[in-house]
Every structure is written in structure tokens, then in C-alpha cells.
Enzyme design. Sequence first.
Site, PDB file in Angstrom:
ATOM      1  N   GLY A  59      45.349 -12.864  54.205  1.00  0.00           N
ATOM      2  CA  GLY A  59      44.315 -12.930  53.176  1.00  0.00           C
ATOM      3  C   GLY A  59      43.232 -11.917  53.505  1.00  0.00           C
ATOM      4  O   GLY A  59      43.151 -11.436  54.637  1.00  0.00           O
ATOM      5  N   CYS A  86      48.853 -13.375  60.231  1.00  0.00           N
ATOM      6  CA  CYS A  86      47.645 -12.563  60.042  1.00  0.00           C
ATOM      7  C   CYS A  86      46.405 -13.464  59.831  1.00  0.00           C
ATOM      8  O   CYS A  86      46.003 -14.151  60.746  1.00  0.00           O
ATOM      9  CB  CYS A  86      47.849 -11.567  58.893  1.00  0.00           C
ATOM     10  SG  CYS A  86      46.687 -10.197  58.974  1.00  0.00           S
ATOM     11  N   TYR A  87      45.843 -13.517  58.614  1.00  0.00           N
ATOM     12  CA  TYR A  87      44.693 -14.405  58.377  1.00  0.00           C
ATOM     13  C   TYR A  87      45.064 -15.843  58.748  1.00  0.00           C
ATOM     14  O   TYR A  87      44.272 -16.581  59.342  1.00  0.00           O
ATOM     15  CB  TYR A  87      44.272 -14.344  56.903  1.00  0.00           C
ATOM     16  CG  TYR A  87      43.068 -15.215  56.572  1.00  0.00           C
ATOM     17  CD1 TYR A  87      41.775 -14.742  56.773  1.00  0.00           C
ATOM     18  CD2 TYR A  87      43.227 -16.506  56.052  1.00  0.00           C
ATOM     19  CE1 TYR A  87      40.668 -15.530  56.475  1.00  0.00           C
ATOM     20  CE2 TYR A  87      42.127 -17.302  55.756  1.00  0.00           C
ATOM     21  CZ  TYR A  87      40.849 -16.813  55.971  1.00  0.00           C
ATOM     22  OH  TYR A  87      39.760 -17.592  55.679  1.00  0.00           O
ATOM     23  N   HIS A 173      52.561  -8.754  60.260  1.00  0.00           N
ATOM     24  CA  HIS A 173      53.255  -9.229  59.051  1.00  0.00           C
ATOM     25  C   HIS A 173      54.784  -9.136  59.219  1.00  0.00           C
ATOM     26  O   HIS A 173      55.363  -8.080  58.986  1.00  0.00           O
ATOM     27  CB  HIS A 173      52.838  -8.399  57.836  1.00  0.00           C
ATOM     28  CG  HIS A 173      51.461  -8.692  57.359  1.00  0.00           C
ATOM     29  ND1 HIS A 173      51.164  -9.762  56.550  1.00  0.00           N
ATOM     30  CD2 HIS A 173      50.280  -8.061  57.599  1.00  0.00           C
ATOM     31  CE1 HIS A 173      49.857  -9.778  56.303  1.00  0.00           C
ATOM     32  NE2 HIS A 173      49.294  -8.764  56.928  1.00  0.00           N
ATOM     33  N   GLU A 175      56.967 -10.331  57.338  1.00  0.00           N
ATOM     34  CA  GLU A 175      57.661 -10.373  56.045  1.00  0.00           C
ATOM     35  C   GLU A 175      57.901  -8.993  55.435  1.00  0.00           C
ATOM     36  O   GLU A 175      58.743  -8.833  54.555  1.00  0.00           O
ATOM     37  CB  GLU A 175      56.898 -11.272  55.059  1.00  0.00           C
ATOM     38  CG  GLU A 175      55.567 -10.741  54.564  1.00  0.00           C
ATOM     39  CD  GLU A 175      54.383 -11.011  55.492  1.00  0.00           C
ATOM     40  OE1 GLU A 175      53.242 -10.916  55.015  1.00  0.00           O
ATOM     41  OE2 GLU A 175      54.585 -11.294  56.690  1.00  0.00           O
ATOM     42  N   GLY A 229      67.087  -8.723  28.221  1.00  0.00           N
ATOM     43  CA  GLY A 229      66.662  -8.447  29.600  1.00  0.00           C
ATOM     44  C   GLY A 229      67.376  -9.412  30.535  1.00  0.00           C
ATOM     45  O   GLY A 229      67.968 -10.402  30.095  1.00  0.00           O
ATOM     46  N   ASP A 231      66.312 -11.683  32.661  1.00  0.00           N
ATOM     47  CA  ASP A 231      65.837 -13.074  32.745  1.00  0.00           C
ATOM     48  C   ASP A 231      66.350 -13.905  31.571  1.00  0.00           C
ATOM     49  O   ASP A 231      66.919 -14.985  31.753  1.00  0.00           O
ATOM     50  CB  ASP A 231      64.305 -13.134  32.791  1.00  0.00           C
ATOM     51  CG  ASP A 231      63.730 -12.337  33.958  1.00  0.00           C
ATOM     52  OD1 ASP A 231      64.483 -12.054  34.909  1.00  0.00           O
ATOM     53  OD2 ASP A 231      62.540 -11.982  33.916  1.00  0.00           O
ATOM     54  N   SER A 232      66.155 -13.402  30.348  1.00  0.00           N
ATOM     55  CA  SER A 232      66.581 -14.205  29.191  1.00  0.00           C
ATOM     56  C   SER A 232      68.112 -14.271  29.119  1.00  0.00           C
ATOM     57  O   SER A 232      68.684 -15.264  28.679  1.00  0.00           O
ATOM     58  CB  SER A 232      65.988 -13.680  27.880  1.00  0.00           C
ATOM     59  OG  SER A 232      66.501 -12.411  27.557  1.00  0.00           O
ATOM     60  N   SER A 233      68.796 -13.218  29.583  1.00  0.00           N
ATOM     61  CA  SER A 233      70.266 -13.228  29.559  1.00  0.00           C
ATOM     62  C   SER A 233      70.825 -14.283  30.507  1.00  0.00           C
ATOM     63  O   SER A 233      71.769 -15.000  30.174  1.00  0.00           O
ATOM     64  CB  SER A 233      70.818 -11.855  29.950  1.00  0.00           C
ATOM     65  OG  SER A 233      70.442 -10.890  29.002  1.00  0.00           O
ATOM     66  N   LYS A 374      63.326 -12.377  41.151  1.00  0.00           N
ATOM     67  CA  LYS A 374      64.186 -11.483  40.368  1.00  0.00           C
ATOM     68  C   LYS A 374      65.548 -11.245  41.030  1.00  0.00           C
ATOM     69  O   LYS A 374      66.577 -11.281  40.372  1.00  0.00           O
ATOM     70  CB  LYS A 374      63.455 -10.154  40.157  1.00  0.00           C
ATOM     71  CG  LYS A 374      64.134  -9.211  39.201  1.00  0.00           C
ATOM     72  CD  LYS A 374      64.157  -9.738  37.778  1.00  0.00           C
ATOM     73  CE  LYS A 374      63.356  -8.882  36.854  1.00  0.00           C
ATOM     74  NZ  LYS A 374      63.190  -9.418  35.521  1.00  0.00           N
TER      75      LYS A 374
END
Length: 518
Positions: A59, A86-87, A173, A175, A229, A231-233, A374
Site C-alpha cells: 500500500g 511490503c506495507y 513483492h 507476486e 467478446g 467474457d460474454s462468450s 481474465k
Amino acid sequence: MENTLSQEKVIVIDFGGQYNQLVARRVRECNVYCEIYSYKTDLEQIKAMNPKGIILTGGPNSCYEEGAPTYRKELFELGIPVLGLCYGAQLMMHVLGGKVEKAPVREYGKTEVMVETSSPLFGNVEPTTICWMSHFDYISKVAPGFEIVAHTADCPVAAAQCLEKNLYAIQFHPEVLHTREGSKMLYNFVRGVCGCTGTWRMDSFVENTIKEIREKVGNGKVLLALSGGVDSSVAAGLLSRAIGKQLTCVFVDHGLLRKNEGDEVEAVFGPQGQFDLNFIRVNAQERYYSKLAGVTEPERKRKIIGEEFIRVFEEEAKKIGAVDFLAQGTIYPDVVESGLGGESAVIKSHHNVGGLPDYVDFKEIIEPLRNLFKDEVRKAGLELGIPEKLVFRQPFPGPGLGIRIIGEVTAEKVRIVQDADAIYREEIANAGLDRSIGQYFAALTNMRSVGVMGDERTYDYAVALRAVNTVDFMTAEAAEIPFEVLQKVMSRIINEVKGVNRVFYDLTSKPPGTIEFE
């Protein structure tokens, strides 16, 4: 849709760090389900979720300052393993009686870190490894009961642990990809320290979600706006597998799609496609072009395109009559970015989160992808048998080519940008770069200039090519495309696309630019 996810869960508590979603994704790469919550989330609520582990993010604040984000000491006394990053590491020390102060030397970037490989966090990690540092403050004294298990030349406490209470603090970090063995460290925490078995997998997600949709919908009718797209597919694929013809998909072709895209979507989801559902394609090109005539201001274009979509969708919904559920392809970053999940500043109000449409008569909303990132949505798409071409489609904004055409949108300009973009994508694929570049597209500028073609002077448009690499779409760098590939694209566009006599390559990063042109 909670039951599939309640087996094993790690919770990320967000203190406003820019990498919070990345932390959750890395945990899920260990096949463990993970969700992000704000540091304002009540301790009782965290306890009720029965997490196997808790991770505190980075953060921008200093934990010792008045009003800085903090958390109750009891969090560290639940008997649940906690990892501070980190934070989060500094906060853990600060709350438990250590000391955090301004660092004499600020560390930023790739840094050599010496780790104690006997620590549960650093099993299988090289004794000297490269990590990503980003901090002004440092831990000058660890809290009672902690021992130091990593350091750098400038940072005496790069990591500390209290084995007895299963508490771990890391100053860097793990990640981000710049931390060479960061995924190993997070795996060691999630699978080793927390004892997770790793049952969160895409095939079981698809199976369980289909079962849940069936239970929830019963004999009801579901309506989904399908953009084509990813997501909707994928949402359409899941719903179709679950309830078949109880699902109606409305695909609004606003004439601002990429070349042949409308037909490609229809080939997959239409009557001849592989999915069992009702498919309605509305060809609304003329309607859109007449509404957009003479409009040059980007925000107004977006508004017209968005509102017109709602009108068309509403008309189709009225023909269908009352439905029980409205389905949406909302995914997890949409939820977090709209300020409903984590603590990071609200970035944009997504079109499909929060402000639910009040123009369709439905009882409830279904968002089968609401918990996925995604890359996980893509995995689910492949699991459902949706063609790779659709699953790995380039990201495409809601207003489509409307915001990749600077100035007024006309049918003629749409044709130019469609053709130029199709050539660009084809050559990127031919060069084998289509999976290694984050996002790439052609846009049409409103600049016209003099050129020479054959023996004649021309006065035509300039096309701008854009290609960026990004992890999270918050920041992006222009991609380095080999010059010969750009040359080939340029040559083909000028030769094959009527109305274009110049091609530019856009080098702007984000910030200061945005990824799209408008």
C-alpha cells in the site's frame, strides 16, 4: 454461487496496493481459490469465511502515520497463517510491537536478497535471489517472537517469521514477475504453511457452475447480451451447457465491430453453431451511423453508442417478454475495479457492475464469471470447447471502432479501419507474435496528408498502429515489434486499403497516454 468456492480459500486483505489482483492470481495459480477484501472488512466477517490463510498487500502509506490503513491485532491471534507483503509486512511488525521508520536508503527495483533456505517460505529457493523492492520505509526492529530470515545490502529485514504463530513478513513483492522465485515463495506459503491441497481447477469450476446455474434457474428464462467478446462468450457457453434453449442471446451488431466479426460470432453461437440456445442477431449498423453522423467528441460518441445499445436490447427484450434472469459476463477485475471488492481507488464504473439496467423486466441477475480473472475465463472457454480464435480474441472496447476513429464516424471510415486492422492482426499472427503482445490494433486518425501513389498525388488518411504490453491494464508500454514486420504491415495497408497513404506507429506508454485513442 458460494458452494464450489468454499472448500479452501485464502483471503487477500487489500491496503491499497497496486498489485492486489496479482497476489490473488498468483494464489490461484497454486490451484487455491482466493478473494480480495478491503482492510475495512470486519474481523468477524473474515473469521466466518474460515480461510486457510490470509495475505496482507502492499500500500502507499506509512503504517506509523495518523490515519494510515491498519488492522486489529486480533487478526494475528486467530491461529490462521498470515503473510504480510511490503506495507503488509511493516504493518504486521508495527501492530505486534516492532518498529518501522523512514529508510536511510530507499530501495526500488530488482534487488539481490539473501534468504535463509531453512525457512518454510524459502524452501527450494536459491540462497541469493533477485526480488522486486519498492519501499521508502523499513523495518528497523522486528516484533517480539520474530526472527529475520532474509536481508539485502541496504535492508536488514527483507523477511521475518514467527514459526510458533505461523506469521510471515516479506518486505519485497513476490507476486510480480521481476521477483525471480516469487511464485515458489507464494506456493510455499499457500500449499506448505497453510496446508492447502489445491482443488480449485477449471474443469471442476465449469462442472460445478453448470450444476449451480441449473439449480438456480430451474425452468426460468435467461437473457444475455452477447458482444462476442471473451467474457460474454464464455458466459453464453456456460449457460447454454446448463439450460440450453431457456437461454436467449441477443447480439447487437452496431457496425463498429472488427472485420467479419459479426459473422464469426454468429458461426459459433447461431443456429449452425455448436451451442444449444436461442440466438438473435440485430443488424443495427445504419441506425448507429445515422445517430453518429457529425459527432466528433469522444465522450459523446461513447454515450450515443452505449445508449443506442440499450435501446436496441430493450426492443428485443420486449419482443421476448418477461424473463426471470438477466445474465452478464462480469469478471472479478470488474468487481474489484468498481470498488466493490478491494480498497484500491475506484478506477472506472464498469458498464456491467453496480448500475444494473432497469430497462428489462427480470427478477434477478446471474454472473457466472464474477469470481474469475481474465486468464481463468479463457481457460474456462477452452474447457467449454469455444474456438481458440474467439477465446484469445484481442480485447475490444464496448464502443468498438467508434473510439478507434478520431472524429466523425462514417461507414467509409469504418471500412478503412476494419481493413487496416485485419491486415495488422494477420501480419502479427504470421510473425508468431499474436500471443506475446498484450494488445494491438489499428486506428484511423483524422489527419489527411499529401502522398504520391503511382504517378498521382493523393490526399488521404493516416492510420496509426498501436501495440502495448501490460500486466494489469493500469500501466502499459509500447511493444517492440520487429521493424520488418511493421514495414510489411505499412506496405500492405497502403497498397490494399483504399483511402490511406500513411502509416504511423504509436510509441506512447500509459501513463501519460491511454491504451485506446479516445
